[in-house]
Design a protein around this motif. Structure first.
Motif, PDB file in Angstrom:
ATOM      1  N   SER A 304      13.703  37.346  48.917  1.00  0.00           N
ATOM      2  CA  SER A 304      15.080  37.468  49.410  1.00  0.00           C
ATOM      3  C   SER A 304      15.838  36.258  48.896  1.00  0.00           C
ATOM      4  O   SER A 304      15.810  35.187  49.519  1.00  0.00           O
ATOM      5  CB  SER A 304      15.107  37.512  50.942  1.00  0.00           C
ATOM      6  OG  SER A 304      14.418  38.642  51.423  1.00  0.00           O
ATOM      7  N   PRO A 305      16.491  36.370  47.745  1.00  0.00           N
ATOM      8  CA  PRO A 305      17.143  35.205  47.144  1.00  0.00           C
ATOM      9  C   PRO A 305      18.243  34.627  48.032  1.00  0.00           C
ATOM     10  O   PRO A 305      18.828  35.317  48.867  1.00  0.00           O
ATOM     11  CB  PRO A 305      17.749  35.767  45.842  1.00  0.00           C
ATOM     12  CG  PRO A 305      17.012  37.031  45.573  1.00  0.00           C
ATOM     13  CD  PRO A 305      16.650  37.576  46.915  1.00  0.00           C
ATOM     14  N   GLN A 306      18.520  33.355  47.815  1.00  0.00           N
ATOM     15  CA  GLN A 306      19.719  32.771  48.390  1.00  0.00           C
ATOM     16  C   GLN A 306      20.927  33.381  47.682  1.00  0.00           C
ATOM     17  O   GLN A 306      20.866  33.697  46.490  1.00  0.00           O
ATOM     18  CB  GLN A 306      19.708  31.252  48.237  1.00  0.00           C
ATOM     19  CG  GLN A 306      18.624  30.566  49.051  1.00  0.00           C
ATOM     20  CD  GLN A 306      18.725  29.053  48.995  1.00  0.00           C
ATOM     21  OE1 GLN A 306      19.787  28.496  48.768  1.00  0.00           O
ATOM     22  NE2 GLN A 306      17.612  28.373  49.220  1.00  0.00           N
ATOM     23  N   THR A 307      22.015  33.535  48.418  1.00  0.00           N
ATOM     24  CA  THR A 307      23.167  34.261  47.895  1.00  0.00           C
ATOM     25  C   THR A 307      24.474  33.521  48.171  1.00  0.00           C
ATOM     26  O   THR A 307      24.549  32.686  49.077  1.00  0.00           O
ATOM     27  CB  THR A 307      23.255  35.654  48.537  1.00  0.00           C
ATOM     28  OG1 THR A 307      23.343  35.506  49.964  1.00  0.00           O
ATOM     29  CG2 THR A 307      22.048  36.495  48.196  1.00  0.00           C
ATOM     30  N   LEU A 308      25.481  33.884  47.405  1.00  0.00           N
ATOM     31  CA  LEU A 308      26.848  33.428  47.641  1.00  0.00           C
ATOM     32  C   LEU A 308      27.731  34.666  47.750  1.00  0.00           C
ATOM     33  O   LEU A 308      27.756  35.500  46.841  1.00  0.00           O
ATOM     34  CB  LEU A 308      27.326  32.532  46.501  1.00  0.00           C
ATOM     35  CG  LEU A 308      26.591  31.190  46.362  1.00  0.00           C
ATOM     36  CD1 LEU A 308      27.007  30.480  45.076  1.00  0.00           C
ATOM     37  CD2 LEU A 308      26.844  30.300  47.568  1.00  0.00           C
ATOM     38  N   SER A 309      28.433  34.789  48.865  1.00  0.00           N
ATOM     39  CA  SER A 309      29.288  35.940  49.132  1.00  0.00           C
ATOM     40  C   SER A 309      30.708  35.473  49.416  1.00  0.00           C
ATOM     41  O   SER A 309      30.967  34.282  49.613  1.00  0.00           O
ATOM     42  CB  SER A 309      28.760  36.740  50.330  1.00  0.00           C
ATOM     43  OG  SER A 309      27.455  37.221  50.094  1.00  0.00           O
ATOM     44  N   VAL A 310      31.614  36.437  49.473  1.00  0.00           N
ATOM     45  CA  VAL A 310      33.013  36.168  49.791  1.00  0.00           C
ATOM     46  C   VAL A 310      33.382  36.988  51.023  1.00  0.00           C
ATOM     47  O   VAL A 310      33.052  38.174  51.113  1.00  0.00           O
ATOM     48  CB  VAL A 310      33.942  36.531  48.620  1.00  0.00           C
ATOM     49  CG1 VAL A 310      35.406  36.307  48.995  1.00  0.00           C
ATOM     50  CG2 VAL A 310      33.575  35.722  47.382  1.00  0.00           C
ATOM     51  N   ALA A 311      34.035  36.361  51.979  1.00  0.00           N
ATOM     52  CA  ALA A 311      34.440  37.064  53.192  1.00  0.00           C
ATOM     53  C   ALA A 311      35.472  38.136  52.872  1.00  0.00           C
ATOM     54  O   ALA A 311      36.379  37.925  52.056  1.00  0.00           O
ATOM     55  CB  ALA A 311      35.012  36.078  54.215  1.00  0.00           C
ATOM     56  N   GLU A 312      35.362  39.275  53.513  1.00  0.00           N
ATOM     57  CA  GLU A 312      36.317  40.370  53.328  1.00  0.00           C
ATOM     58  C   GLU A 312      37.731  39.924  53.675  1.00  0.00           C
ATOM     59  O   GLU A 312      38.702  40.336  53.037  1.00  0.00           O
ATOM     60  CB  GLU A 312      35.902  41.554  54.204  1.00  0.00           C
ATOM     61  CG  GLU A 312      36.912  42.678  54.287  1.00  0.00           C
ATOM     62  CD  GLU A 312      37.083  43.443  52.989  1.00  0.00           C
ATOM     63  OE1 GLU A 312      38.076  44.188  52.869  1.00  0.00           O
ATOM     64  OE2 GLU A 312      36.232  43.290  52.077  1.00  0.00           O
ATOM     65  N   ASP A 313      37.859  39.063  54.673  1.00  0.00           N
ATOM     66  CA  ASP A 313      39.187  38.625  55.123  1.00  0.00           C
ATOM     67  C   ASP A 313      39.773  37.484  54.296  1.00  0.00           C
ATOM     68  O   ASP A 313      40.888  37.046  54.561  1.00  0.00           O
ATOM     69  CB  ASP A 313      39.125  38.186  56.593  1.00  0.00           C
ATOM     70  CG  ASP A 313      38.949  39.365  57.539  1.00  0.00           C
ATOM     71  OD1 ASP A 313      39.189  40.509  57.102  1.00  0.00           O
ATOM     72  OD2 ASP A 313      38.559  39.138  58.700  1.00  0.00           O
ATOM     73  N   SER A 314      39.033  36.994  53.313  1.00  0.00           N
ATOM     74  CA  SER A 314      39.563  35.885  52.514  1.00  0.00           C
ATOM     75  C   SER A 314      40.785  36.350  51.725  1.00  0.00           C
ATOM     76  O   SER A 314      40.741  37.363  51.024  1.00  0.00           O
ATOM     77  CB  SER A 314      38.500  35.368  51.534  1.00  0.00           C
ATOM     78  OG  SER A 314      39.073  34.413  50.660  1.00  0.00           O
ATOM     79  N   PRO A 315      41.882  35.614  51.787  1.00  0.00           N
ATOM     80  CA  PRO A 315      43.074  35.983  51.003  1.00  0.00           C
ATOM     81  C   PRO A 315      42.982  35.534  49.548  1.00  0.00           C
ATOM     82  O   PRO A 315      43.892  35.780  48.767  1.00  0.00           O
ATOM     83  CB  PRO A 315      44.197  35.244  51.733  1.00  0.00           C
ATOM     84  CG  PRO A 315      43.539  34.038  52.303  1.00  0.00           C
ATOM     85  CD  PRO A 315      42.133  34.459  52.662  1.00  0.00           C
ATOM     86  N   HIS A 316      41.878  34.864  49.194  1.00  0.00           N
ATOM     87  CA  HIS A 316      41.758  34.284  47.852  1.00  0.00           C
ATOM     88  C   HIS A 316      40.430  34.692  47.220  1.00  0.00           C
ATOM     89  O   HIS A 316      39.638  33.842  46.807  1.00  0.00           O
ATOM     90  CB  HIS A 316      41.876  32.761  47.923  1.00  0.00           C
ATOM     91  CG  HIS A 316      43.085  32.274  48.641  1.00  0.00           C
ATOM     92  ND1 HIS A 316      44.369  32.520  48.193  1.00  0.00           N
ATOM     93  CD2 HIS A 316      43.209  31.565  49.798  1.00  0.00           C
ATOM     94  CE1 HIS A 316      45.236  31.975  49.039  1.00  0.00           C
ATOM     95  NE2 HIS A 316      44.555  31.403  50.026  1.00  0.00           N
ATOM     96  N   ARG A 317      40.199  35.973  47.107  1.00  0.00           N
ATOM     97  CA  ARG A 317      38.919  36.456  46.595  1.00  0.00           C
ATOM     98  C   ARG A 317      38.690  36.080  45.134  1.00  0.00           C
ATOM     99  O   ARG A 317      37.581  35.677  44.758  1.00  0.00           O
ATOM    100  CB  ARG A 317      38.839  37.979  46.754  1.00  0.00           C
ATOM    101  CG  ARG A 317      38.888  38.462  48.188  1.00  0.00           C
ATOM    102  CD  ARG A 317      38.712  39.969  48.226  1.00  0.00           C
ATOM    103  NE  ARG A 317      38.992  40.509  49.550  1.00  0.00           N
ATOM    104  CZ  ARG A 317      38.944  41.792  49.845  1.00  0.00           C
ATOM    105  NH1 ARG A 317      38.634  42.659  48.897  1.00  0.00           N
ATOM    106  NH2 ARG A 317      39.211  42.219  51.065  1.00  0.00           N
ATOM    107  N   GLU A 318      39.704  36.237  44.310  1.00  0.00           N
ATOM    108  CA  GLU A 318      39.536  35.924  42.893  1.00  0.00           C
ATOM    109  C   GLU A 318      39.208  34.446  42.688  1.00  0.00           C
ATOM    110  O   GLU A 318      38.340  34.097  41.879  1.00  0.00           O
ATOM    111  CB  GLU A 318      40.793  36.304  42.113  1.00  0.00           C
ATOM    112  CG  GLU A 318      41.014  37.811  42.042  1.00  0.00           C
ATOM    113  CD  GLU A 318      42.202  38.180  41.166  1.00  0.00           C
ATOM    114  OE1 GLU A 318      42.818  37.244  40.585  1.00  0.00           O
ATOM    115  OE2 GLU A 318      42.504  39.379  41.055  1.00  0.00           O
ATOM    116  N   GLU A 319      39.891  33.591  43.413  1.00  0.00           N
ATOM    117  CA  GLU A 319      39.615  32.155  43.312  1.00  0.00           C
ATOM    118  C   GLU A 319      38.216  31.835  43.833  1.00  0.00           C
ATOM    119  O   GLU A 319      37.516  30.980  43.270  1.00  0.00           O
ATOM    120  CB  GLU A 319      40.657  31.361  44.097  1.00  0.00           C
ATOM    121  CG  GLU A 319      42.061  31.411  43.509  1.00  0.00           C
ATOM    122  CD  GLU A 319      42.852  32.639  43.935  1.00  0.00           C
ATOM    123  OE1 GLU A 319      44.034  32.723  43.576  1.00  0.00           O
ATOM    124  OE2 GLU A 319      42.283  33.517  44.636  1.00  0.00           O
ATOM    125  N   ALA A 320      37.798  32.522  44.899  1.00  0.00           N
ATOM    126  CA  ALA A 320      36.459  32.297  45.454  1.00  0.00           C
ATOM    127  C   ALA A 320      35.392  32.702  44.449  1.00  0.00           C
ATOM    128  O   ALA A 320      34.381  31.990  44.271  1.00  0.00           O
ATOM    129  CB  ALA A 320      36.289  33.086  46.754  1.00  0.00           C
TER     130      ALA A 320
END
Length: 425
Positions: A304-320
């Motif tokens: 189960s690798p470590q992961t990096l995700s983006v919150a659905e509610d983030s207003p800055h998905r592209e930047e994230a």
């Protein structure tokens, strides 16, 4: 006229109050990045990369937030429901399913740069794919290996396993029995979390446990391949006396003092435990990394690798996602892997010479990377409840000798399927 200007003033103040901290269009965007790095080298590497990003991206600043593996699931759930989730989320792939299906994580399918998508193998992307979406970027992983007392093994004359010619599970059991006696044990199993260790190692013997039907529903079927690993552990403890039952509920770190004292010839641990061994082993203690035993499917094991995700509610998905892409450039991924003493998922990073040295047996672990597959429970909804309420107590009782293999079989299937059914209505 005065009334008109008053209205305009009020509106401007209201708008100013609604756009704060870099979202007003006049200042930098701020992304909150919650990291679960905890080892000193790992924390330092992560913070250094955040500083490098901030120095080269004046319009998008990243705020480092320290999280904890011990409480991350409940903490994230609370932050999601309260609308306060960080923009960039560090977690593990086996913790993502309920968050992904629950609508808390952003689907990254159309946001990922092609470089990143191509560099990470398909088998790794499968760990963060739920339904038709990708809800995290897998970036660090570790095989489970055998950490062995090299002097003890050499003096015993047993065959030294290699990734090219590993021990079978039957051979492993025979060897641990040969190494035991006079208050010493061939192996010590730290199974504080017996479920993930058992299921992931069982892939080598052809075990799968979770089966998805044509209708998409998942059921538990405990077959012959699923029996090999738990039966080996059970017999080492209860039949051969080659493993101490007193350590079954322990964590990996709990076994190290006895290992250094010469009580156990081997301890199955995650690859990253090498750091603790380097730091804590007494002077002159000779240790080595061996591959875990192989079964019908060779050295295959679940991760189960470590992961990096983006919150659905983030207003800055592209930047994230741009920040994630920066963190996981090959050179940076190597830095994170070295800091955590783990393996990167990226093929270019994995080829770095620093990860192929004989020092600290990096090369042995890297040779196992191609055999790592998604953990069996990766996309199973309801897995956390099944694990806590059914599987963990069942495996603990079986390993301690309180129940037999038939009872383990029945509880995992009958009780387990009742739990999973509630999530698939």
């Amino acid at each position: 006229m005065r009334t008109r200007w008053t209205v305009l003033l009020v509106l401007s103040l209201l708008l100013a109050g609604c756009t704060g901290g870099g979202d007003s269009g006049t200042g930098p965007i701020t992304l909150r990045f919650q990291s679960l790095a905890w080892q000193e080298e790992s924390v330092q590497a992560t913070k250094d990369l955040v500083r490098e990003w901030n120095a080269s991206h004046p319009d998008v600043k990243v705020e480092y937030v320290q999280g904890s593996w011990d409480s991350v699931h409940d903490q994230l759930l609370t932050s999601f429901e309260g609308g306060e989730a960080p923009d960039v989320i560090h977690d593990a792939s086996d913790d993502l399913a309920d968050f992904a299906y629950g609508g808390y994580l952003a689907d990254l399918t159309d946001l990922l740069p092609e470089r990143l998508r191509a560099d990470i193998p398909r088998r790794s992307w499968e760990t963060t794919t739920f339904g038709d979406g990708i809800y995290g970027v897998p970036f660090l992983q570790e095989p489970r290996v055998l950490i062995a007392n090299a002097t003890w093994l050499k003096e015993s004359g047993v065959r030294n396993p290699t990734p090219e010619r590993p021990w079978s599970w039957a051979e492993f059991r025979d060897i641990t029995a040969r190494l035991s006696g006079d208050g010493r044990y061939g192996v010590a199993w730290p199974l504080k979390d017996p479920v993930s260790a058992t299921l992931n190692l069982s892939l080598s013997a052809g075990g799968q446990l979770f089966h998805r039907g044509a209708d998409g529903r998942v059921t538990v079927r405990f077959g012959a391949g699923d029996e090999v690993v738990p039966r080996t552990v059970h017999d080492q403890v209860g039949v051969d006396g080659s493993a101490p039952g007193s350590l079954l509920g322990s964590g990996g770190s709990d076994t190290l003092p006895g290992f250094f004292a010469g009580k156990y010839a081997m301890v199955p641990l995650g690859f990253s435990y090498r750091q603790q061994i380097v730091q804590q082993a007494p002077e002159g203690f000779d240790w080595q990394v061996l591959p875990a035993p192989a079964g019908a499917d060779g050295l295959t094991q679940g991760v189960s690798p470590q992961t990096l995700s983006v919150a659905e509610d983030s207003p800055h998905r592209e930047e994230a996602v741009a920040f994630i892409d920066f963190l996981l450039r090959p050179r940076n991924m190597v830095r994170l892997a070295l800091g955590d003493w783990m393996l990167p998922t990226g093929t270019r990073a994995l080829a770095d010479p620093a990860l192929h040295t004989t020092k600290d047996d990096w090369a042995t672990g890297t040779a196992l990377a191609a055999h790592l597959r998604p953990a069996p429970a990766q996309s199973v909804r309801g897995y956390p409840e099944w694990k806590d309420k059914v599987a963990t107590p069942a495996f603990q009782e079986y390993y301690s000798g309180s129940i037999g293999l038939g009872d383990l079989h029945r509880r995992l299937e009958e009780d387990g399927n009742l739990v999973l059914a509630r999530y698939q209505r």
